[in-house]
Design an enzyme around this catalytic site. Sequence first.
Site, mmCIF file in Angstrom:
data_model
loop_
_atom_site.group_PDB
_atom_site.id
_atom_site.type_symbol
_atom_site.label_atom_id
_atom_site.label_comp_id
_atom_site.label_asym_id
_atom_site.label_seq_id
_atom_site.Cartn_x
_atom_site.Cartn_y
_atom_site.Cartn_z
ATOM 1 N N HIS A 83 26.442 -16.147 76.460
ATOM 2 C CA HIS A 83 27.577 -16.275 75.535
ATOM 3 C C HIS A 83 27.646 -15.113 74.542
ATOM 4 C CE1 HIS A 83 24.793 -18.596 72.745
ATOM 5 N NE2 HIS A 83 25.539 -18.018 71.835
ATOM 6 N N ASP A 219 21.729 -19.867 80.066
ATOM 7 C CA ASP A 219 22.462 -19.046 79.092
ATOM 8 C C ASP A 219 21.726 -17.719 78.830
ATOM 9 O OD1 ASP A 219 24.100 -18.070 77.155
ATOM 10 O OD2 ASP A 219 24.004 -19.824 75.844
ATOM 11 N N SER A 651 20.653 -17.078 68.704
ATOM 12 C CA SER A 651 21.061 -17.049 70.108
ATOM 13 C C SER A 651 20.599 -15.752 70.734
ATOM 14 C CB SER A 651 22.575 -17.121 70.217
ATOM 15 O OG SER A 651 22.964 -18.440 70.183
HETATM 16 N N1 ASP Z 1 23.781 -21.585 69.511
HETATM 17 C C1 ASP Z 1 23.330 -20.911 68.325
HETATM 18 C C2 ASP Z 1 23.770 -19.446 68.297
HETATM 19 O O1 ASP Z 1 24.816 -19.151 68.858
HETATM 20 C C3 ASP Z 1 21.880 -21.070 68.145
HETATM 21 C C4 ASP Z 1 21.641 -22.224 67.260
HETATM 22 O O2 ASP Z 1 22.519 -22.547 66.455
HETATM 23 O O3 ASP Z 1 20.559 -22.805 67.329
HETATM 24 O O4 ASP Z 1 23.193 -18.598 67.626
#
Ligand code: ASP
Length: 725
Positions: A83, A219, A651
């Site tokens: 992402h 991911d 992330s």
């Molecule tokens: N999904 C989050 C990010 O995009 C990671 C998290 O919030 O733990 O950084």
Amino acid sequence: MKTMWLLLLWGVALPVFAGEGKWTPQQVLELDPAWLKAQGLKLPPQRLWDPKRGTGLLAGTVNVGGCSGAFISSSGLVITNHHCVFSIVQEHSSPQRDLISQGFLAQNREAELPGKGARILVPRAFTDVTKEVRAAVPAGADDLVRFKAIERQQKELVAGCEKRPATRCQVASFDGGSQYVLVDSVELADVRLVYAPPRAVGEFGGEEDNWMWPRHTGDFAIVRAYTAPDGSAAQYSEKNVPHKAEFFFPLAPQGVKPGDFVMVLGYPGISFRGLLAEEMADRQARYYPRVIDVYGESIRVLEEEGAKDAAGKIAVASTLKSLHNRAKNASGQLAGLARGRIVEKQREAEAAVVRWAEKRPAHVGALRAREDLLTGLKEEARTWDREFLLGNLRAGARGVTLAATLAQLARERVKPDMEREPEFMERELVRLKDQFEREQKNLFVPAEKRLLQAFVRRAQALGPGERIAAVDKHFGPTFSEKAVAAKADAMYGATKVLTLNERMAMFQESEAQLQARQDPLLAFGLDLATELTALDEVKDRREGARQRLRPEWRRAVLAHAGKPVAPDANGTLRVTFAKVQGYSPRDGVFYTPQTTLSGVLAKHTDAEPFDVPEKVLASAQAKRFGPWADAALKDVPVDFLADADTTGGNSGSPTVNGKGELVGVNFDRVWENVANDFGYNPDVARNVNVDVRYVLWMLDQVENAEGLLRELGVRKGPSVTGEGR
Ligand code: ASP
């Protein structure tokens, strides 16, 4: 001598919970090395960070456009989340060559895909500049002057630092202004996509599984950084060569098992543990419910409008994804704040500090500072609704944000660079321009109009002390569905802001030129910009007060703690020490910490977001595990949990073992742990990682990426430097 003292002082005092703390590189050296060794660190802490050089293995962790990432080869390969580099995949996708659905593997170096605007920041040095920043505040300064003086000094430090070519600097504030650090990074501007899995792997489970466990998402993606042949950072050129990374994390094909020690390194964005209990309560009572409400409305609009039109659906997809992410996060914060009684616990902790400080003359100033912070909070409440609406324009019609930004840019550009708002300084304009161009793919007029109407309706409902004059002027003071819809139709019918080449021309224009266009959306944007600028000044003054008060209060909190306390996340490099382990989300339920390929198959439904791609299905069903199965699981591990202390921005963080080898890539937290932004709870503090063996299984058994596997050193054969793939 000073270091000696630090060790004596801190050496015996351990963090309360092993996993708690997003430690700065400098702090790692203040933690007790024996404790770190007992946790599972096999390297001397100085290998992680050498204070003399101001660098170390931690510097193998890079910033990838607000996400984290890590060098995994000496020849510039970087692993991060799917992402995080999705925009590069999107940029090179077309209906004829749908890289989003199919994924992408560069068969050789020439085939790697450059990402427009993609940049990688490699940390080079951290310098404490607290003295310089403090000294910049004139005696007797009021709060606005204080804020402006600090901001000016930060700009100057950054400008000095960025005199070196290909350098990106930032002055980061720790603990609400208790410390300031100049972060100096090398900016690598030639970044190319090497591998991205199909979206149905990289985003498997979609919104449904987001922030959840059990998880089966791959991911991850791999890019490569390039430099000029002499090793200096350079813009894209065919002549460029792979960046030679001084520090990188070799892959650990043996992976991890429950109980193993891991470290998660990265750039966590923001957390709120240093707030007063009442400030936390305010976010709980007002901010998150409003996010759910406002963002939720935008989500409904985009879904409804997207459902009516195939091209519209594509256009709104990426906005929808980020709105969903924010809204679900807000629900998670609320659930976690309540479940963990976080505000109540903070109240108790704060009361203990107050009692302690009352008896210590050196800290009585902290009590006054706390009272003043609370008074400030009450004052903000009076115009909170208005400020939320103006501060969250991006959750609504993009055309409105574009128009207002064009107006602000035109007004700021006539000022000397150092006097502009930071986001409009010369150093930001290339990025802003890129963003203005890229925005084109997100625009969908029917949705835009409805989002504008929603904004106007909310603005017209504001009380007398909170009016948004621009809305009153262009739409009248009271809401009438018909009138507002007609006005929105007229604005979007006549505006050129949504036309790419016109918008890019406007990007260069003066305020007079923008006015002369008599474009109705621009006219609205110009008036809105006036209010945004006035609001900025109000916010700057408030921030100046906080810069005066918060350090005083935090000094007492830290002295009372009597042990190292990791500062709140602020987008700078941190490391957290953790263990692979499951957790109990509720009574009678225990989540094991690993998921497997069989679990991917069990979730497969032939329909999004659980539609496993054909080539993955084929290898998984035939149990072609290669060497990547886990002996205990008898299956290929997909994702795993650890109790690392992470947040948004982490992330793409490398998750590494005690020897500094890559065992996974962090990409999320579990639902029960979203509110760890306010307080660490060891019972549910779990971050979610892709297992390195799933990465390797995908590259090997699904993609046949021989050359890449050789370059990564996990497959025998020539080429460890990226040659000959
Ligand atoms: N999904 C989050 C990010 O995009 C990671 C998290 O919030 O733990 O950084």
